[in-house]
Design an enzyme around this catalytic site. Structure first.
Site, short mmCIF file in Angstrom:
data_model
loop_
_atom_site.label_atom_id
_atom_site.label_comp_id
_atom_site.label_asym_id
_atom_site.label_seq_id
_atom_site.Cartn_x
_atom_site.Cartn_y
_atom_site.Cartn_z
N CYS A 131 0.82 -1.21 0.00
CA CYS A 131 0.00 0.00 0.00
C CYS A 131 0.85 1.26 0.00
O CYS A 131 0.40 2.32 -0.45
CB CYS A 131 -0.96 0.00 1.19
SG CYS A 131 -0.16 -0.26 2.78
N HIS B 240 -0.84 0.26 7.69
CA HIS B 240 -1.50 0.42 6.39
C HIS B 240 -1.48 1.89 5.98
O HIS B 240 -1.53 2.79 6.84
CB HIS B 240 -2.94 -0.08 6.49
CG HIS B 240 -3.70 -0.05 5.21
ND1 HIS B 240 -3.26 -0.68 4.06
CD2 HIS B 240 -4.88 0.55 4.87
CE1 HIS B 240 -4.14 -0.47 3.08
NE2 HIS B 240 -5.12 0.26 3.56
#
Length: 856
Positions: free
Chosen positions: A320, A815
């Protein structure tokens, strides 16, 4: 029919190959697009190169290479009802997508001969020549190129170093603090490596792109043969990044905890503090859960958006950081114009293996994100089915950046791994690659480049020195002491400690709220210069540095410094919120240069430091030349000593701050107390009298001048580069040889100015860094020439258009998502999901992106 097929394939038999060991078979994705066997047109795999092509691009490969035989793969996807399976035919396989949905895949394969598109269904063992049958079977059963690559990458990562078990560690008393590191041979404070034998902290530089430092860690190995080093900012309870110089690769050390504890780094303590079932862990977890919910806008019915510019990027597993950075880059017109605007030219002139071409893969991803081909709204029938199932989520799969990731991470010890990485480091890595691959063409990273003016003042002589350097990002401190809710934070901390002592549940966490103006103020405040040597005093002194913008970039990147280490080496992320403004005016931070009444420091270099075994004899031989002892305010020394600091350290502090009082000396002590010679007696090697035969410069001191080291110039000129061009490159990169070489390749137009006479090589040029290359863009300053880095200077007024947020306790975990403002509305990009944002969490961002406002 068998004879007919055999005769038909005879002319093409020399071009059909059986995949050998080491061949990568690209049978899951097109080299120019994100077409796959599941796409409407399927995927064509060349039976000679084993590259895959979508229907739109296979003709180009045929025309360029003359390869006529391709395997056409098509995959029909069928969702399995209720996720129940009783039996499965041989030609069906079960897989699970990223949303946890189960599917059946039915594969269809054919041989296709171009240009007539003659098709031969497979399998067709009886009718095909044996070689063709073997080649087809090998391609169909070969692992995907990406699976093979990931397997090889993982195998490389888990190799245990041959030195791990028998590593020798010196009992030299070295203890490594949890912060404040710098290279022992230069001022580098990034990419620092701790040698596990003697505890030396030195900068690295073995990345394939030449970035990372000045190579002192490698030089130290060559001088000592101490084989293992650990990267300081990667140490976590789970391990660390370890490099073996002798084995020339990243390695594992099963005894890393023991080896680090030798230098005072207790990984077991870190593990206990981060995993024990105590209140500390529970509290931290609660803070992070809250952060995850706010940043991802959980609990809100976000409306999915589709089409051009609203394509998600599939998470490949801890990728990500790459997805968020690329989403932001391709929202900038300069990158769109460079890679998508020139799409056909890039594709037509791509090499025979487009998977290894940077421009091709950037154009591929840019087109995938901006074309809308991979971001289509569900059909009406699908919407009805979702409503019937009470499922209101869109099923956009997004673009899969496998090919680009493999290319840009190749040879990089961090990004080539499957672990989570720092989005800020990856952004700078991409800017570096863009520059390296933009020689002779438009460089979109010009939009980020700006010049920083650094003003250093000697506190004792009050004289100054101005220098300029190139930068791409501003790192803003986050001063917790400036929080507007300090009383609330203090009350929370008291309740938390009380809860720990009495074994009660912790209170609700409180997030520090810091004004953006405080961050900006902390950035602009003067900093102490470590180990400052004053050319005016010809000795070490106290120096302060201030930084200002010598130019303002077209796009401004701000990073909030949220990550740090605790005193116990526990990595932590500061839980804070900053009221980042939508509009920003930095005009007052414009650099002014040398001011009236300011006197510049002499252009002298510090004297050469003599080896320990010769220093004493040299000092004895020069006793007759030493000047009188320095004057030191003993009252200030005693006042500091009463605080518990060593007397000799207090004497140095008072001397190096020019007898300006105990408060200034106290600041010096705080900044230098972690240095190994902190409590050693004050020694001034520069008190040696140069004698009547020398000029005003001290013995061993050399003029700075404006010319880089002659040996660096000689290395570049020996490669065939003009002398003036080499000097320009070294000046523009602070005499960093590797970066200077990159600069030469990315500034080929500079050769036109190399006809200047050699006087330009030797005469002082105070504007060597302030001048920029001429450019057709009207935003470039018209007063700049071609003697420095290209910058797009303009007004310092900006508007926020994007930000990247991080969730988790460390950049190596958690994340990333990003928010981008498009068409007047904020959009959240969370991997493959793209939705309209309801409450963009601008106060919790990690990296912010601003674009310059027009002057009108």
């Amino acid at each position: 029919m068998a004879t007919d097929l055999g005769e038909l394939l005879v002319p093409y038999m020399p071009t059909i190959r059986v995949p050998r060991t080491g061949d990568r078979v690209f049978k899951s994705e097109c080299a120019f697009s994100f077409d796959s066997p599941e796409s409407e047109g399927g995927l064509y795999v060349c039976m000679n190169t084993f590259l895959g092509f979508g229907r739109e691009h296979v003709e180009r490969h045929y025309r360029k290479t003359g390869q006529s035989v391709y395997m056409h793969l098509k995959r029909h996807v069928k969702e399995v009802p209720d996720r129940m399976f009783t039996s499965s035919p041989v030609d069906l396989e079960l897989n699970r997508d990223f949303n946890g949905e189960d599917y059946e895949y039915e594969d269809e394969a054919k041989l296709v001969i171009f240009p007539d598109h003659f098709e031969i269904p497979l399998p067709n063992i009886e009718e095909l020549p044996a070689l063709v049958t073997i080649a087809c079977d090998a391609v169909l059963n070969a692992p995907s190129a990406y699976k093979k690559q990931e397997l090889e990458s993982w195998e490389e990562e888990i190799q245990v170093s041959r030195h791990a078990r028998s590593l020798r560690q010196l009992d030299n008393g070295v203890r490594i603090p949890p912060s404040g590191w710098k290279c022992q041979k230069c001022e580098m404070r990034e990419n620092l490596w701790l040698n596990l034998t003697d505890g030396a902290v030195l900068c690295g530089k073995w990345f394939f792109d030449g970035s990372g430092g000045n190579g002192h860690a490698l030089e130290h190995y060559r001088a000592t043969n101490y084989p293992l080093a650990v990267k300081l900012d990667t140490i976590t309870p789970d391990g660390a990044d370890i490099y073996s110089f002798e084995e020339e690769e990243a390695v594992l050390d099963p005894h890393i905890s023991e080896h680090l504890s030798h230098f005072g780094i207790d990984m077991l303590q870190m593990q206990n503090r981060t995993t024990e079932n105590g209140h500390h862990t529970d509290n931290n977890s609660r803070q992070r859960v809250s952060e995850w919910e706010v940043i991802q806008e959980s609990g809100m019915k976000l409306k999915a958006v589709f089409g051009s510019g609203y394509t998600g990027i599939k998470n490949l597993g801890n990728s990500c950081y790459l997805g968020t950075v690329m989403q932001v880059l391709f929202s900038i017109p300069d990158f769109q114009r460079m890679y998508v605007g020139n799409l056909q030219r890039i594709f037509d002139y791509s090499p025979l293996d487009p998977s290894q071409d940077f421009a091709t893969q950037m154009a591929k991803l840019g087109h995938g994100l901006l074309s809308g081909q991979y971001s289509k709204p569900p059909m009406k029938s699908e919407l009805i089915e979702q409503v019937m199932k009470e499922e209101h989520k869109h099923q956009q799969k997004g673009a899969s950046p496998r090919m680009l990731k493999a290319l840009v991470s190749r040879g990089h010890p961090e990004f080539s791994s499957n672990r989570q990485q720092d989005a800020h480091e990856f952004l700078l890595h991409m800017i570096n690659l863009v520059e390296r691959n933009s020689a002779g063409s438009e460089n979109p990273s010009d939009a980020f480049r700006f010049l920083v003016e650094e003003r250093i003042q000697c506190c004792q002589s009050r004289r100054v020195r101005y220098t300029q350097r190139v930068d791409y990002c501003i790192q803003l401190p986050a001063p917790i002491e400036a929080a507007t809710n300090r009383e609330e934070l203090l009350a929370y901390e008291a309740k938390r400690k009380d809860a720990e002592e009495n074994m009660r549940s912790p209170p609700e966490p409180v997030r520090a709220r810091i004004p953006f103006t405080a961050c900006l103020q902390a950035f602009t405040e003067p900093d102490n210069v470590p180990d400052f040597w004053s050319s005016a005093l010809q000795a070490k002194s106290a120096g302060i540095k201030t930084s200002r913008f010598a130019s303002f970039p077209e796009y401004l990147i701000l990073q909030i410094k949220k990550f740090t280490f605790g005193v116990d080496w526990v990595p932590k992320k500061l839980d804070l919120a900053i009221d980042v403004p939508d509009f920003l005016d930095l005009s007052r931070l414009r650099a002014t240069g040398l001011q009236a009444g300011e006197e510049e420091l002499p252009d002298l270099m510090p004297p050469i430091v003599l080896p320990e075994d010769t220093r004493e004899s040299t000092q004895n031989s020069s006793e007759s030349h030493t000047s009188k002892p320095p004057e030191i305010d003993e009252a200030a020394v005693m006042q500091l000593a009463e605080m518990g600091f060593p007397v000799e350290a207090c004497r140095k502090a008072v001397y190096y701050t020019g007898n300006m009082g105990p408060e200034m000396a106290f600041n010096w002590i705080i900044a230098h107390m972690e240095e190994p010679d902190f409590a050693e007696p004050l020694t001034l090697p520069s008190m040696i009298d140069p004698g009547p035969s020398t000029s005003d410069s001290p013995m061993g001191a050399t003029p700075l001048g404006n010319s880089p080291p002659e040996e660096s110039i000689a290395i570049l000129t020996s490669m065939g580069f003009p002398r003036a061009h080499s000097i320009h490159a070294l000046k523009a990169t602070n005499n960093n040889l590797e970066r200077a070489l990159d600069w030469i390749f990315t500034h080929p137009e500079e050769e036109e100015s190399d006809a200047i006479s050699d006087m330009a090589d030797t005469e002082p040029n105070d504007n060597a860094f302030s001048n920029a290359n001429s450019h057709s863009d009207s935003t470039l300053s018209p007063d700049r020439d071609t003697s420095g880095p290209r910058v797009k200077d303009g007004p310092g007024r900006y508007e926020l258009f994007a930000f990247i947020s991080h969730m988790g306790a460390s950049t190596m975990s958690g994340h990333y998502v990003c928010h981008i403002k498009k068409e007047g509305r904020w959009v959240i990009y969370n991997d493959h999901k793209v939705c309209l944002s309801e409450r963009p969490p601008k106060d919790l961002g990690y990296i912010y992106f601003y674009h310059r406002l027009s002057s009108s």
